[in-house]
Enzyme design. Structure first.
Site, short mmCIF file in Angstrom:
data_model
loop_
_atom_site.label_atom_id
_atom_site.label_comp_id
_atom_site.label_asym_id
_atom_site.label_seq_id
_atom_site.Cartn_x
_atom_site.Cartn_y
_atom_site.Cartn_z
N ASP A 79 58.84 -40.37 1.54
CA ASP A 79 57.48 -39.84 1.42
C ASP A 79 57.41 -38.55 0.59
O ASP A 79 56.33 -38.01 0.39
CB ASP A 79 56.87 -39.60 2.81
N LYS A 95 50.80 -36.24 10.78
CA LYS A 95 50.07 -37.51 10.83
C LYS A 95 50.94 -38.61 11.41
O LYS A 95 50.51 -39.35 12.31
CB LYS A 95 49.64 -37.90 9.40
N ASN A 96 52.17 -38.74 10.91
CA ASN A 96 53.00 -39.87 11.32
C ASN A 96 53.55 -39.73 12.74
O ASN A 96 54.09 -40.68 13.29
CB ASN A 96 54.16 -40.07 10.33
N ARG A 107 56.34 -54.71 2.40
CA ARG A 107 56.34 -54.10 3.73
C ARG A 107 56.05 -55.07 4.86
O ARG A 107 54.99 -55.02 5.49
CB ARG A 107 55.35 -52.93 3.78
N ARG A 153 43.69 -39.34 3.38
CA ARG A 153 44.37 -40.06 4.46
C ARG A 153 45.46 -39.19 5.08
O ARG A 153 45.80 -39.38 6.25
CB ARG A 153 45.04 -41.33 3.91
N CYS A 195 50.95 -53.99 0.45
CA CYS A 195 50.27 -52.74 0.14
C CYS A 195 50.85 -52.23 -1.16
O CYS A 195 51.77 -52.82 -1.71
CB CYS A 195 50.44 -51.72 1.26
#
Ligand code: UD1
Length: 429
Positions: free
Chosen positions: A315, A22-23, A130, A407, A125
């Site tokens: 993560d 994803k990233n 951030r 997500r 968030c």
């Protein structure tokens, strides 16, 4: 809203496919704005964040196609084509940016190609404030004029961007990606100092070079870019998802399972494999991916600190914490990248974990077993840590707010169920 029901206690066995990252995909998609040619990305995962980026790009004027049609009317394809023949709109609106911070990655490409961009500030968030100051200061170094008004970054560079040396005070993945993309079309040379070294940046640079960019040093903390007049389309295959890989490594470990992660690559999860080895988890490269299993009896507690790549990724911090809840002895987990990234702690404790948090460090004392409970998560990685806890817990766990998982984890319940887990999605009527 959908929920996930898990009955714990089943060891994961068999093989499990790892999706595209994803990233890595998100910045690659944004890079399509840099050219009027067609960018064809292969190995794109089906995820809510990818759909959000596609909606954002579509409203900038990018034509997007995906190969393959799924029986339920969606798409089954992995190859996404993006073509920004004309940029018809340079505003990234609040409604889309608020859904996903990575939307700010359109700032650099829009400025470089269209000479202006209006991008909503992402705001706070769940895992901390951030800020995006490094993105903004970097664009100013490249000659952009920036004003912050009405919650938007208003940026312009009517005569184009100009190469410069940019020294990042903190390592930022997103800021490195944004400036790397912007610098490809700037006049002259840009040097990014203290750049992030994440594999997603190397993947982005590889694609930009295939589009005609001149880049050296991606993967080191000093990236040099020689600006070119224009970029062209290309084809590019997205790297496997190292966070998904690490998550399933820990899922295998917490259930005392034995699984081959097909498509995973050891060099992307070296720090994770190294950290887990003394805990009693063995990771071996196979011709198809990685073989993960527990060796040496019960899990042992380990001390881990999150760091920028090549260190242990933030993560995977929540997932590691879930794993450590049932380890023998104590584990100390320190979060150095984000403030306030321990929201999974109270939920894990509701399942019987023994965790004490002091500032950025969590002390996890292993307990003999967790017990299932209804739980709820506030972000993507926290959600999946509760899934891991549920896989090991006695009884039933119901995970609420599954949209966080959607997500970033493709077909999570299907992948786990295929390895023997008792897990199902309860669809909301
Ligand atoms: C990316 C990843 C995210 C991961 C994170 C760290 C994507 C889409 N997301 O997020 O999953 O958790 O890297 O590996 O790739 N910072 C500033 N000012 C800025 C930018 C960042 O102070 O302008 C700070 C952040 O608050 C944080 C640190 O820098 O404390 C690292 O953040 P960064 O690497 O930028 O994370 P993202 O790129 O947002």
């Amino acid at each position: 809203m959908d929920k996930i029901r898990i009955r714990g206690g089943r060891a994961l066995r068999g093989s499990l496919p790892i999706s595209g990252a994803k990233n890595a995909t998100l910045p690659l998609m944004a890079a399509s704005l840099l050219t009027d040619g067609t960018l064809a990305l292969a190995n794109v995962p089906h995820l809510a964040d990818i759909a959000t980026m596609a909606s954002l790009l579509a409203q900038h004027g990018v034509g997007i196609g995906i190969d393959g049609v799924a029986p339920n009317g969606g798409h089954a394809g992995r190859v996404m084509t993006l073509r920004a023949a004309d940029i018809t709109n340079t505003t990234a609106p609040y409604d889309l940016v608020r859904k996903m911070r990575a939307s700010v990655l359109v700032l650099g490409p829009l400025l470089a190609r269209a000479g202006r961009a209006r991008v909503s500030l992402p705001g706070g968030c769940a895992i901390g404030t951030r800020p995006v100051d490094l993105h903004i200061k970097g664009m100013e170094r490249l000659g952009a004029r920036i004003e912050l008004t009405g919650g938007y970054i208003e940026a312009s560079a009517p005569h184009g961007l100009v190469g410069a040396e940019i020294i990042f005070p903190t390592v930022s993945v997103g800021a490195t990606e944004n400036l790397l993309m912007a610098a490809t079309l700037a006049r002259g040379d840009t040097v990014l100092v203290n750049a992030a070294r994440e594999p997603e940046i190397v993947d982005l640079a590889r694609c930009l070079v295939a589009m005609g960019a001149e880049i050296e040093g991606a993967g080191t903390d000093r990236i040099r870019v020689r600006g070119v007049d224009r970029l062209h389309g290309t084809g590019h295959e997205v790297i496997p998802d190292r966070i998904e890989t690490g998550t399933y490594m820990m899922a295998v470990a917490i259930t005392d399972g034995d699984v081959e992660l097909v498509g995973a690559r050891l060099e992307l999860v070296g720090a994770v494999a190294d950290a887990l080895a003394p805990a009693g988890v063995t990771t071996e490269a196979t011709p198809r991916g990685l073989h993960v299993r527990r060796t040496n009896g019960p899990l042992a507690g380990i001390d881990v600190m999150t760091e920028p790549f090549p260190g242990f990724p933030t993560d995977l911090q929540a997932q590691l914490m879930a794993l450590m809840t049932t380890a023998r002895g104590a584990a100390m987990i320190t979060e150095t990248i984000f403030e306030n990234r321990f929201m999974h702690v109270p939920e894990l404790c509701r399942m019987g974990a023994n965790i004490n948090v002091h500032h950025a460090t969590a002390l996890v004392r292993g307990v003999p077993r967790l017990t299932g409970a209804p739980v709820m998560a506030t972000d993507l990685r926290a959600s999946v840590s509760l899934v891991l806890a549920g896989l090991a817990a006695e009884g039933e766990t119901i995970l609420n707010r599954v949209y966080h998982l959607d997500r970033g984890y493709e077909r999570l319940e299907e992948k786990l169920a295929a390895c023997g887990a008792e897990v199902e999605r309860i669809r909301s009527p």
